[in-house]
Design a protein around this motif. Structure first.
Motif, PDB file in Angstrom:
ATOM      1  N   ARG A   1       5.061   0.375   1.435  1.00 57.45           N
ATOM      2  CA  ARG A   1       6.331   0.735   2.096  1.00 57.45           C
ATOM      3  C   ARG A   1       7.563   0.405   1.268  1.00 57.45           C
ATOM      4  NH1 ARG A   1       5.558  -0.476   8.492  1.00 57.45           N
ATOM      5  NH2 ARG A   1       3.648   0.700   8.542  1.00 57.45           N
ATOM      6  N   ASN A   2       7.541  -0.736   0.599  1.00 56.41           N
ATOM      7  CA  ASN A   2       8.728  -1.181  -0.139  1.00 56.41           C
ATOM      8  C   ASN A   2       8.777  -0.684  -1.579  1.00 56.41           C
ATOM      9  OD1 ASN A   2       9.539  -2.558   2.157  1.00 56.41           O
ATOM     10  ND2 ASN A   2       8.407  -4.394   1.568  1.00 56.41           N
TER      11      ASN A   2
ATOM     12  N   LYS B   1       1.071   5.951   0.860  1.00 56.25           N
ATOM     13  CA  LYS B   1       2.183   5.095   0.411  1.00 56.25           C
ATOM     14  C   LYS B   1       2.778   4.336   1.586  1.00 56.25           C
ATOM     15  CE  LYS B   1       6.732   5.107  -1.715  1.00 56.25           C
ATOM     16  NZ  LYS B   1       7.307   4.252  -0.683  1.00 56.25           N
ATOM     17  N   GLN B   2       2.999   5.018   2.686  1.00 54.24           N
ATOM     18  CA  GLN B   2       3.596   4.399   3.870  1.00 54.24           C
ATOM     19  C   GLN B   2       2.707   3.275   4.405  1.00 54.24           C
ATOM     20  OE1 GLN B   2       6.611   4.888   4.846  1.00 54.24           O
ATOM     21  NE2 GLN B   2       6.489   3.538   6.604  1.00 54.24           N
ATOM     22  N   GLU B   3       1.410   3.463   4.332  1.00 49.84           N
ATOM     23  CA  GLU B   3       0.493   2.458   4.849  1.00 49.84           C
ATOM     24  C   GLU B   3       0.427   1.210   3.966  1.00 49.84           C
ATOM     25  OE1 GLU B   3      -4.177   2.030   6.253  1.00 49.84           O
ATOM     26  OE2 GLU B   3      -3.334   4.019   5.888  1.00 49.84           O
TER      27      GLU B   3
END
Length: 166
Positions: free
Chosen positions: A61-62, A56-58
């Motif tokens: 992010r939003n 998810k972070q990669e």
């Protein structure tokens, strides 16, 4: 044979024939083992949450945050072949809070790392795009090139697994 291929409904007849032939010859398991020889090491809910959050972070992010990611032994793999994403709304004080959760069928603890990756990508894509439409699959393919082949192979794996249990 239609019941044996319940995970592959909607795929072209020539692919179904190939899978049926391998299944009848007892070679489907060997084919899958050769193509996907490893089993992933993401066994706990805590590890699954960390794994999903890393992806998810990669890529997202939003997108809204995730409150829970876990293996669910009660998920019916036939109805929810990959997993389940939910938004549970609760009233906290005067506010309405939505908790986002991803539940993945416990059977996927035994899957190849590529399959777990595909399932997590699929469920994460629902944070942005709820429906299974062109935009959804384009996002899945962006996050995981070769997504559609992996989804097909995962469904073949489910077919083999269910035939081995009969």
């Amino acid at each position: 044979m239609a019941t044996a291929l319940k995970y592959l409904r909607g795929y072209p007849a020539n692919l179904l024939q190939q899978v049926s032939l391998l299944l009848e010859q007892g070679r489907l398991g060997d084919y899958l083992q050769q193509r996907y020889p490893e089993q992933h090491g993401v066994q706990s809910d805590k590890a699954l949450y960390a794994y999903a959050m890393q992806i998810k972070q990669e890529y997202l992010r939003n997108a809204p945050g995730l409150d829970k990611v876990l293996y669910d032994s009660k998920l019916d793999v036939v109805k929810h072949a990959l997993g389940l994403h939910t938004a549970v709304s609760r009233v906290q004080g005067g506010n309405l809070r939505a908790k986002k959760e991803i539940r993945i069928a416990a059977v996927f603890r035994e899957a190849a790392p590529q399959f777990l990756n595909m399932i997590v990508v699929h469920e994460l894509a629902h944070l942005r795009e709820f429906e299974h439409n062109k935009t959804f699959y384009k996002l899945c393919e962006h996050m995981l090139p070769g997504y559609q082949q992996l989804e097909f192979d995962l469904r073949v794996w489910l077919t083999w697994r269910s035939s081995a249990q009969q």
